[in-house]
Enzyme design. Structure first.
Site, short mmCIF file in Angstrom:
data_model
loop_
_atom_site.label_atom_id
_atom_site.label_comp_id
_atom_site.label_asym_id
_atom_site.label_seq_id
_atom_site.Cartn_x
_atom_site.Cartn_y
_atom_site.Cartn_z
N ALA A 71 17.74 37.55 52.61
CA ALA A 71 17.99 37.44 51.13
C ALA A 71 19.28 36.50 51.04
O ALA A 71 19.51 35.73 50.19
CB ALA A 71 18.27 38.77 50.70
N ASN A 96 18.93 32.96 51.75
CA ASN A 96 18.07 32.31 50.79
C ASN A 96 18.84 32.03 49.47
O ASN A 96 18.76 30.83 48.91
CB ASN A 96 17.10 33.33 50.22
CG ASN A 96 15.89 33.70 51.03
OD1 ASN A 96 15.72 32.92 51.84
ND2 ASN A 96 15.24 34.63 50.58
N TYR A 132 9.16 44.42 58.96
CA TYR A 132 10.57 43.92 59.71
C TYR A 132 10.60 44.52 61.19
O TYR A 132 10.05 45.76 61.43
CB TYR A 132 11.70 44.55 58.82
CG TYR A 132 11.93 44.31 57.29
CD1 TYR A 132 12.05 42.85 57.13
CD2 TYR A 132 11.37 44.88 56.29
CE1 TYR A 132 12.05 42.27 55.76
CE2 TYR A 132 11.51 44.43 55.06
CZ TYR A 132 11.98 43.23 54.95
OH TYR A 132 12.01 42.87 53.56
N ASN A 187 19.38 44.92 46.20
CA ASN A 187 17.91 44.40 47.33
C ASN A 187 17.49 45.58 48.13
O ASN A 187 17.84 45.76 49.25
CB ASN A 187 18.78 43.33 48.31
CG ASN A 187 18.29 41.97 47.94
OD1 ASN A 187 17.33 41.69 47.44
ND2 ASN A 187 19.16 40.95 48.32
N GLY A 224 11.59 42.07 36.01
CA GLY A 224 10.34 41.38 36.56
C GLY A 224 9.96 40.38 35.78
O GLY A 224 10.90 39.48 35.20
N GLY A 236 11.77 39.44 32.17
CA GLY A 236 12.81 38.53 31.97
C GLY A 236 13.90 39.51 32.67
O GLY A 236 14.00 40.28 33.70
N ALA A 237 15.17 39.32 32.20
CA ALA A 237 16.55 39.96 32.56
C ALA A 237 17.45 40.25 31.69
O ALA A 237 17.58 39.35 30.44
CB ALA A 237 17.29 38.95 33.82
N GLY A 272 14.13 36.99 43.48
CA GLY A 272 15.06 37.41 43.29
C GLY A 272 16.54 36.96 43.82
O GLY A 272 17.53 36.92 42.98
N ASP A 273 16.48 36.26 44.78
CA ASP A 273 17.38 35.44 45.51
C ASP A 273 17.62 34.27 44.62
O ASP A 273 18.80 33.82 44.56
CB ASP A 273 17.11 35.31 46.95
CG ASP A 273 16.90 36.51 47.72
OD1 ASP A 273 17.33 37.77 47.38
OD2 ASP A 273 16.06 36.58 48.87
#
Length: 318
Positions: A35, A38, A103, A163, A221, A224-225, A250-251
């Protein structure tokens, strides 16, 4: 001296090189994923000077991770090589239903990071330090590192992205995430993440939980934000994008928002810069995709609401 310093784990990442169910795939592409790195790579593409600080193993994967991130124009001089612990691994099992991720990072080199890491960092002149809620989940020493960073006097803006990674918090106490977020200057949080971690999702209720940060950005998502800053609460719809894969968007959004923040732009321009950068990640299976044309980006930053709503970013062009 970097404009933006990003601190956190990056892993060797494998994605299928052929179609079909993951169990039947025999050829994989090796790339990298993390993250914070990125964000550093996206920031570099936007013309700022980023640095990435972390730890990797003394192995081929660690060498590949560092060289790949450096190839984006990111300063990697603050990365340490752990002779005992391995570089973490990250596998995308792409199939028709999406891209489940696995992971393999327990006991990784980055999990050995500790507060002493900060002793070797020169932060005078750094404009933003960007971190996330992934690092404190890696180990007790990583949590101690984050607490020291959050609690120390600073001359830079501290950015924190929640995150949320549920598997990393097995056997650990996620309540510390509110403590860490409250100590930051800029906080990014997905509404869906806030619902899982704090059982709230509306921007006003998230703000009530986190009143201290100067800037709160709630990512909602594809809708929007919302930016909550001082007396301002502003929602900016997302662009319509021909989505290939959402991982990493998102990053990219955070990088675009930080770029615009350092430029001193208005709240709406900062949110739009985040959405425009997120579109570059949405159009690819990789975490860092090709940039949109500069002319398009600057035109859309100041587009009318109608022009913004009508825009459609395809997989090839905009």
């Amino acid at each position: 001296m970097p404009d933006v310093l990003c601190l956190g784990e990056t892993m060797a990442m494998f994605v299928p090189a052929e179609p079909g169910p993951p169990a039947e795939v025999t050829t994989w592409h090796r790339t990298v994923g993390g993250a914070e790195s990125n964000v550093a790579c996206h920031v570099a593409a936007l013309g700022l000077r980023p640095a990435w600080v972390s730890a990797v193993g003394d192995d081929a994967f660690g060498t590949a991770v560092v060289s790949t991130i450096a190839s984006f124009g990111v300063d990697v001089s603050g990365v340490t090589v752990d002779p005992e612990r391995p570089t973490g691994l990250y596998v995308k099992e792409r199939d028709a239903s999406g891209s489940p991720v696995r992971y393999y990072r327990r006991g990784s080199a980055a999990s050995g990071m500790a507060p002493a890491l900060l002793d070797g960092l020169v932060l005078d002149g750094v404009r933003v330090v960007h971190t996330s809620g992934i690092t404190p989940a890696l180990s007790d020493s990583c949590l101690a590192l984050m607490r020291r960073l959050m609690g120390a006097p600073r001359t830079f803006t501290l950015s924190f992205d929640l995150n949320w990674r549920a598997p990393l918090w097995t056997g650990r106490d996620p309540s510390v995430l509110r403590e860490l977020a409250s100590a930051a200057d800029i906080v990014f949080v997905g509404a869906d993440e806030a619902k899982l971690v704090w059982d709230v999702e509306e921007p006003a209720r998230i703000r009530a939980l986190l009143p201290a940060p100067a800037t709160l950005v709630v990512k909602q998502g594809a809708a929007g934000a919302t930016l909550v800053e001082g007396d301002t609460e502003l929602f900016q719809p997302a662009l319509t994008v021909d989505v290939v894969e959402p991982v990493g968007a998102g990053d990219a959004f955070a990088a675009g928002f930080l770029w615009a923040t350092l430029a001193g732009w208005s709240p709406r321009r900062r949110l739009r810069a985040g959405h425009l950068r997120a579109a570059t990640a949405l159009r690819t299976h990789h975490d860092v995709g090709p940039s949109l044309p500069d002319a398009y980006v600057y035109a859309m930053l100041d587009a009318s609401e109608a022009e913004w709503a009508a825009a459609y970013v395809t997989g090839e062009s905009s």
